[in-house]
Design a protein around this motif. Structure first.
Motif, mmCIF file in Angstrom:
data_model
loop_
_atom_site.group_PDB
_atom_site.id
_atom_site.type_symbol
_atom_site.label_atom_id
_atom_site.label_comp_id
_atom_site.label_asym_id
_atom_site.label_seq_id
_atom_site.Cartn_x
_atom_site.Cartn_y
_atom_site.Cartn_z
ATOM 1 N N ASP A 114 0.817 -1.210 0.000
ATOM 2 C CA ASP A 114 0.000 0.000 0.000
ATOM 3 C C ASP A 114 0.852 1.262 0.000
ATOM 4 O OD1 ASP A 114 -2.487 -1.461 0.272
ATOM 5 O OD2 ASP A 114 -1.944 -1.783 2.375
ATOM 6 N N LEU A 115 1.990 1.201 0.687
ATOM 7 C CA LEU A 115 2.847 2.369 0.865
ATOM 8 C C LEU A 115 4.294 2.024 0.565
ATOM 9 C CD1 LEU A 115 1.711 3.781 4.346
ATOM 10 C CD2 LEU A 115 1.093 4.686 2.105
ATOM 11 N N LEU A 116 5.023 2.983 -0.015
ATOM 12 C CA LEU A 116 6.478 2.912 -0.045
ATOM 13 C C LEU A 116 6.980 3.858 1.033
ATOM 14 C CD1 LEU A 116 9.271 2.167 -1.211
ATOM 15 C CD2 LEU A 116 8.999 4.092 -2.802
ATOM 16 N N LEU A 117 7.709 3.312 1.996
ATOM 17 C CA LEU A 117 8.316 4.115 3.054
ATOM 18 C C LEU A 117 9.792 4.315 2.728
ATOM 19 C CD1 LEU A 117 6.948 2.618 6.419
ATOM 20 C CD2 LEU A 117 6.175 4.654 5.201
ATOM 21 N N VAL A 118 10.220 5.564 2.646
ATOM 22 C CA VAL A 118 11.626 5.900 2.419
ATOM 23 C C VAL A 118 12.109 6.731 3.608
ATOM 24 C CG1 VAL A 118 11.505 5.758 -0.095
ATOM 25 C CG2 VAL A 118 10.905 7.907 1.048
ATOM 26 N N GLU A 119 13.412 6.973 3.670
ATOM 27 C CA GLU A 119 13.937 7.706 4.822
ATOM 28 C C GLU A 119 13.323 9.102 4.915
ATOM 29 O OE1 GLU A 119 18.153 7.565 5.650
ATOM 30 O OE2 GLU A 119 18.336 5.714 4.506
ATOM 31 N N ILE A 120 13.205 9.769 3.794
ATOM 32 C CA ILE A 120 12.606 11.094 3.772
ATOM 33 C C ILE A 120 11.827 11.236 2.478
ATOM 34 C CG2 ILE A 120 14.740 12.066 2.866
ATOM 35 C CD1 ILE A 120 14.018 14.703 4.195
ATOM 36 N N ALA A 121 10.639 11.799 2.561
ATOM 37 C CA ALA A 121 9.767 11.895 1.400
ATOM 38 C C ALA A 121 10.382 12.782 0.322
ATOM 39 C CB ALA A 121 8.409 12.438 1.811
ATOM 40 N N PRO A 122 10.141 12.465 -0.954
ATOM 41 C CA PRO A 122 10.623 13.325 -2.042
ATOM 42 C C PRO A 122 10.076 14.747 -1.883
ATOM 43 C CG PRO A 122 9.772 11.238 -2.896
ATOM 44 C CD PRO A 122 9.402 11.293 -1.435
ATOM 45 N N MET A 138 9.055 3.736 -9.392
ATOM 46 C CA MET A 138 8.288 2.503 -9.562
ATOM 47 C C MET A 138 6.984 2.581 -8.771
ATOM 48 S SD MET A 138 9.540 -1.373 -8.615
ATOM 49 C CE MET A 138 11.085 -1.169 -9.512
ATOM 50 N N ALA A 139 7.087 3.022 -7.521
ATOM 51 C CA ALA A 139 5.899 3.121 -6.677
ATOM 52 C C ALA A 139 4.903 4.130 -7.244
ATOM 53 C CB ALA A 139 6.301 3.509 -5.256
ATOM 54 N N GLU A 140 5.398 5.273 -7.696
ATOM 55 C CA GLU A 140 4.508 6.291 -8.250
ATOM 56 C C GLU A 140 3.834 5.805 -9.522
ATOM 57 O OE1 GLU A 140 7.203 9.568 -8.548
ATOM 58 O OE2 GLU A 140 6.832 10.245 -6.490
ATOM 59 N N ASP A 141 4.567 5.082 -10.361
ATOM 60 C CA ASP A 141 3.978 4.511 -11.577
ATOM 61 C C ASP A 141 2.866 3.523 -11.250
ATOM 62 O OD1 ASP A 141 5.640 6.002 -13.161
ATOM 63 O OD2 ASP A 141 7.065 4.378 -13.558
ATOM 64 N N LEU A 142 2.989 2.866 -10.100
ATOM 65 C CA LEU A 142 1.983 1.892 -9.667
ATOM 66 C C LEU A 142 0.906 2.538 -8.791
ATOM 67 C CD1 LEU A 142 4.438 -1.033 -8.816
ATOM 68 C CD2 LEU A 142 2.808 -0.983 -10.725
ATOM 69 N N ASP A 143 0.925 3.868 -8.734
ATOM 70 C CA ASP A 143 -0.062 4.633 -7.948
ATOM 71 C C ASP A 143 -0.011 4.296 -6.457
ATOM 72 O OD1 ASP A 143 -1.116 6.064 -10.148
ATOM 73 O OD2 ASP A 143 -2.359 4.335 -10.697
ATOM 74 N N LYS A 144 1.205 4.083 -5.966
ATOM 75 C CA LYS A 144 1.390 3.834 -4.540
ATOM 76 C C LYS A 144 1.814 5.128 -3.852
ATOM 77 C CE LYS A 144 0.660 -0.513 -5.314
ATOM 78 N NZ LYS A 144 -0.578 -1.187 -4.864
ATOM 79 N N GLU A 145 1.347 5.330 -2.660
ATOM 80 C CA GLU A 145 1.737 6.504 -1.900
ATOM 81 C C GLU A 145 3.169 6.343 -1.394
ATOM 82 O OE1 GLU A 145 0.152 9.216 1.885
ATOM 83 O OE2 GLU A 145 -0.784 7.280 1.439
ATOM 84 N N VAL A 146 3.943 7.421 -1.440
ATOM 85 C CA VAL A 146 5.321 7.422 -0.954
ATOM 86 C C VAL A 146 5.405 8.400 0.214
ATOM 87 C CG1 VAL A 146 7.746 7.802 -1.517
ATOM 88 C CG2 VAL A 146 6.160 6.957 -3.283
ATOM 89 N N ILE A 147 5.795 7.929 1.374
ATOM 90 C CA ILE A 147 5.924 8.805 2.533
ATOM 91 C C ILE A 147 7.267 8.583 3.212
ATOM 92 C CG2 ILE A 147 3.423 8.829 2.889
ATOM 93 C CD1 ILE A 147 3.799 7.027 5.282
ATOM 94 N N GLY A 148 7.694 9.564 3.990
ATOM 95 C CA GLY A 148 8.984 9.487 4.661
ATOM 96 C C GLY A 148 8.865 8.960 6.074
ATOM 97 N N LEU A 149 9.867 8.189 6.474
ATOM 98 C CA LEU A 149 9.963 7.774 7.873
ATOM 99 C C LEU A 149 10.398 8.938 8.753
ATOM 100 C CD1 LEU A 149 11.657 4.314 7.330
ATOM 101 C CD2 LEU A 149 9.471 4.665 8.487
ATOM 102 N N GLU A 150 11.032 9.933 8.123
ATOM 103 C CA GLU A 150 11.487 11.117 8.843
ATOM 104 C C GLU A 150 11.105 12.361 8.056
ATOM 105 O OE1 GLU A 150 15.729 9.877 10.711
ATOM 106 O OE2 GLU A 150 15.651 9.895 8.524
#
Length: 284
Positions: A65-73, A143-155
């Motif tokens: 459902d979500l891609l979690l990265v260290e900090i959101a784009p 990749m996540a954005e192309d798949l319409d997944k939300e990308v949010i930051g852990l920080e």
């Protein structure tokens, strides 16, 4: 500028011997509630050896459902530069010429380089020249954005930069000057060592090597002051957020590989919280 921000600091704590056998960059996680998640330890580079993902990576992102990265784009531009200050007032003419030469090498405008926070400029100059912005983090986010997944930051960007920003300007200049003294041969040797360890999946060795290399850039007392905050404290906060979000979302987590390693690493913290995990091959 975006390509420079994505260079994440891999600054680390000592790894206990008990965890020295931990290997794996891509993990399938089974949460205590039965939900499935994925944890990917990245290396922030566009090296061809590690950007050709196997289909399982995209399949796993798609299943989440979500891609979690260290900090959101796009949550960083205001935190890259010093406010009302320039390195012109801090460095001598020889050092400024080095800055100009390295800025050209890294495809940066000199005017931007001399306004950048000294510790961050040191990180950029200590890294290989990026040939593209298509590093692992960028590719996973796209990749996540192309798949319409939300990308949010852990920080947030403030949290991400907080420890290094807490250093005084003089302390940050110590790090920058140490990098300016390194030869390109030394930088390449350090990078090749880390890449060798990354390709082998040895996150524990990556973490220990990062600590050794980073520790050489500053006095021992200064490194001791910040190293626990840079990894241990951040890892704890990341693990708390992952566990909270995993209660009702299926997650794909992408963070620097060193965050996986050690007693305070994400693998150990999640395992202690009841997550079951198994490694998956991510690329050829």
């Amino acid at each position: 500028m975006k390509r420079f921000f994505i260079l994440v600091i891999l600054l680390l704590n000592i790894v206990p011997i008990a965890y020295a056998s931990e290997r794996g960059l891509f993990w399938k996680l089974k949460a205590p509630n039965g939900s499935t998640h994925y944890l990917f330890g990245t290396m922030h580079t566009d090296d061809n050896r590690i950007i050709k993902f196997l289909p399982i990576v995209k399949k796993s992102v798609n299943a989440s459902d979500l891609l979690l990265v260290e900090i959101a784009p796009n949550d960083h531009s205001q935190n890259l530069f010093m406010q009302n200050h320039s390195l012109v007032t801090d460095l001598n003419e020889i050092e400024l010429q080095q800055i100009k030469k390295l800025a050209e090498f890294h495809v940066m405008h000199f005017e931007n380089a001399i306004r950048m926070k000294p510790w961050l400029l040191a990180i950029i100059f200590d890294s290989p020249k990026p040939h593209t912005e298509f590093n692992q983090d960028y590719l996973l986010t796209a990749m996540a954005e192309d798949l319409d997944k939300e990308v949010i930051g852990l920080e947030s960007s403030q949290e991400h930069f907080a420890t290094m920003d807490s250093l005084s300007n003089d302390e940050q200049l110590i790090i920058l000057r140490a990098v300016l003294k390194k030869t390109e041969k030394e930088k390449l040797s350090d990078y090749n060592l880390l890449m060798k360890q990354y390709v082998s999946g040895d996150v524990e060795q990556i973490r220990k090597t990062d600590e050794r290399l980073t520790g050489k850039l500053m006095p021992e007392a200064m490194w001791a002051k910040i190293k626990v905050k840079l990894m241990g404290e951040r890892n704890k906060k990341m693990a708390i957020k992952i566990k909270e979000l995993s209660k009702d979302k299926q997650l794909f987590i992408a963070v620097g590989a060193s965050h996986l390693a050690g007693q305070d690493g994400l693998l150990n913290q999640l395992r202690d919280s009841g997550f079951k995990m198994s490694p998956i091959k991510a690329f050829e």
